[in-house]
Design a protein around this motif. Structure first.
Motif, mmCIF file in Angstrom:
data_model
loop_
_atom_site.group_PDB
_atom_site.id
_atom_site.type_symbol
_atom_site.label_atom_id
_atom_site.label_comp_id
_atom_site.label_asym_id
_atom_site.label_seq_id
_atom_site.Cartn_x
_atom_site.Cartn_y
_atom_site.Cartn_z
ATOM 1 N N HIS A 7 0.852 -1.190 0.000
ATOM 2 C CA HIS A 7 0.000 0.000 0.000
ATOM 3 C C HIS A 7 0.893 1.246 0.000
ATOM 4 C CE1 HIS A 7 -3.132 2.645 2.312
ATOM 5 N NE2 HIS A 7 -2.933 3.047 1.064
ATOM 6 N N SER A 221 3.078 0.514 3.389
ATOM 7 C CA SER A 221 2.554 -0.578 4.208
ATOM 8 C C SER A 221 2.545 -1.883 3.420
ATOM 9 C CB SER A 221 1.129 -0.273 4.687
ATOM 10 O OG SER A 221 1.123 0.799 5.605
ATOM 11 N N LEU A 223 1.100 -5.496 3.198
ATOM 12 C CA LEU A 223 -0.079 -6.219 3.679
ATOM 13 C C LEU A 223 0.037 -7.693 3.326
ATOM 14 C CD1 LEU A 223 -2.767 -3.744 2.239
ATOM 15 C CD2 LEU A 223 -1.480 -3.518 4.384
ATOM 16 N N LEU A 230 -5.599 -10.159 8.094
ATOM 17 C CA LEU A 230 -4.666 -9.226 7.487
ATOM 18 C C LEU A 230 -3.605 -8.812 8.496
ATOM 19 C CD1 LEU A 230 -5.309 -6.272 5.123
ATOM 20 C CD2 LEU A 230 -4.081 -5.835 7.256
ATOM 21 N N ARG A 232 -0.404 -6.065 8.788
ATOM 22 C CA ARG A 232 0.130 -4.861 8.149
ATOM 23 C C ARG A 232 1.442 -4.473 8.821
ATOM 24 N NH1 ARG A 232 -0.697 0.762 9.156
ATOM 25 N NH2 ARG A 232 -2.204 0.228 10.783
#
Length: 386
Positions: A7, A221, A223, A230, A232
């Motif tokens: 991300h 980020s 993931l 999830l 992170r």
């Protein structure tokens, strides 16, 4: 199976911060570092939550550097999935659409973009404040048992502190027709996260410092999604250090005083932000900048608060323009304008259109709105007759 996404957000490519070409390069370098990290980690996709570019009309060199980086990602068979942020938003076709024609990027929308047939990624572009309440948040149904992630570019509370937020997080979660597993956000430049009604919500932060108060490390980020869970993890980028230096002048202080204050710090290769207070003297902002740059700083900005007006053409910033845009949108939101009025206003404010061409466009927009309203009235009357 583990699905891995990177991300990235608020890269602001082309940002010539403090009027510096060095800073423009820094923003490009940070983006390229994020892309190389995605390739090194062999992620399944990169998601970008808006403000890929810093302006609605990026320079061609910045656009080319962006496409070159994304093509390296494409060569590694890693898709780049993005949405449009408020800085780069245009009325019609977006630069992200142009890049998508090269095959190096995809623009997310209300349809699920499946990654590994297990993760459904959606996107909603930045929504202006006047258009917020009319916005349709309906998303298409994903494949059964898919992990759902919606990408947006908005300031939502939480996790954004309420004083900075534009809308409550609950408003989004209630209006989206799906039970989202995750909400990946952009627009806030710090890394923040929360969990609301079982939905993971977070900001990845910006890849470079866009303001002097953004003191924390810049991150992306990573993931990892497995069996509906999830994880992170933040990855710190090699962003250039910012160094604040306060200098207070008394009436008898001269250039030597500034040199002594600056020599006490290591300014080499840094963005140095000097705040000058106290008595007005013969030492100017230009003198202070010259001292700092001579000692090896990459960039120097001087904020002279000694009371006199001093125009400094090297310190102009787009920040005030961005703040003005947000203020206009806030005021318009209070007026409860029609959707067509909001659209025309935004076109006036965001597009460089010749007067003659603009008049034609507005007339066409008005006629289309009238036709739609007429068709709607006819439909209502027909239903009533039945």
């Amino acid at each position: 199976m583990v699905t891995r996404l990177l991300h990235v957000s608020d890269t602001h490519l082309g940002n010539r911060q403090y009027g510096s070409d060095v800073r423009r390069e820094d923003f490009l370098d940070a983006f390229e570092e994020a892309i190389e990290y995605a390739i090194d980690q062999d992620v399944d996709a990169v998601i970008h939550t808006g403000d890929l570019f810093d302006s609605r009309d990026p320079r061609l060199p910045d656009l080319n550097r962006c496409i070159d980086a994304l093509q390296r990602l494409d060569d590694a068979d890693i898709p780049f999935l993005g949405i449009v942020g408020n800085h780069e938003r245009k009325m019609d076709d977006q630069y992200l659409d142009l890049i998508s024609k090269t095959g190096a990027a995809e623009r997310l929308d209300e349809s699920p973009r499946m990654v590994n047939d297990e993760v459904a990624v959606y996107g909603i572009d930045a929504v202006t404040k006047p258009a917020w309440h009319a916005k349709d948040f309906t998303l298409d149904e994903p494949l059964a048992d898919a992990y759902t992630i919606l990408c947006m570019h908005q300031l939502l509370h939480p996790p954004v502190p309420e004083i900075f937020a534009e809308h409550p997080l609950d408003d989004v979660l209630e209006r989206v027709n799906l039970d989202l597993d995750a909400l990946a956000l952009g627009d806030y430049h710090e890394t923040e996260g929360t969990i609301e009604d079982g939905t993971r919500v977070w900001y990845a932060g910006s890849t470079e410092r866009c303001a002097k108060d953004e003191t924390s490390p810049r991150t992306v980020s990573l993931l990892e999604i497995e069996d509906g869970d999830l994880t992170r993890r933040g990855k710190e980028l090699n962003s250039r250090d910012f160094l604040p230096i306060p200098i207070t002048f008394s009436e008898d202080d001269g250039r030597e005083h500034a040199e002594n204050e600056i020599s006490r710090r290591n300014v080499d290769g840094k963005v140095v932000l000097v705040t000058v207070t106290g008595e007005s003297t013969a030492v100017t902002s230009r003198d202070i900048r010259e001292i700092v740059i001579d000692r090896g700083a990459a960039v120097c900005r001087v904020d002279d608060q000694r009371g006199g007006f001093e125009f400094d053409d090297e310190e102009r910033s787009l920040g005030d323009i961005e703040s003005a845009d947000r203020l206009i949108e806030e005021r318009l939101a209070e007026q409860n304008l029609s959707e067509i009025s909001v659209e025309i206003e935004e076109r006036v404010r965001t597009e460089n259109v010749a007067r003659s061409g603009f008049d034609d466009e507005v007339e066409e927009m008005m006629m289309k709105a009238q036709d739609e309203a007429f068709d709607s009235d006819v439909a209502v009357q027909t239903e009533g007759d039945e």
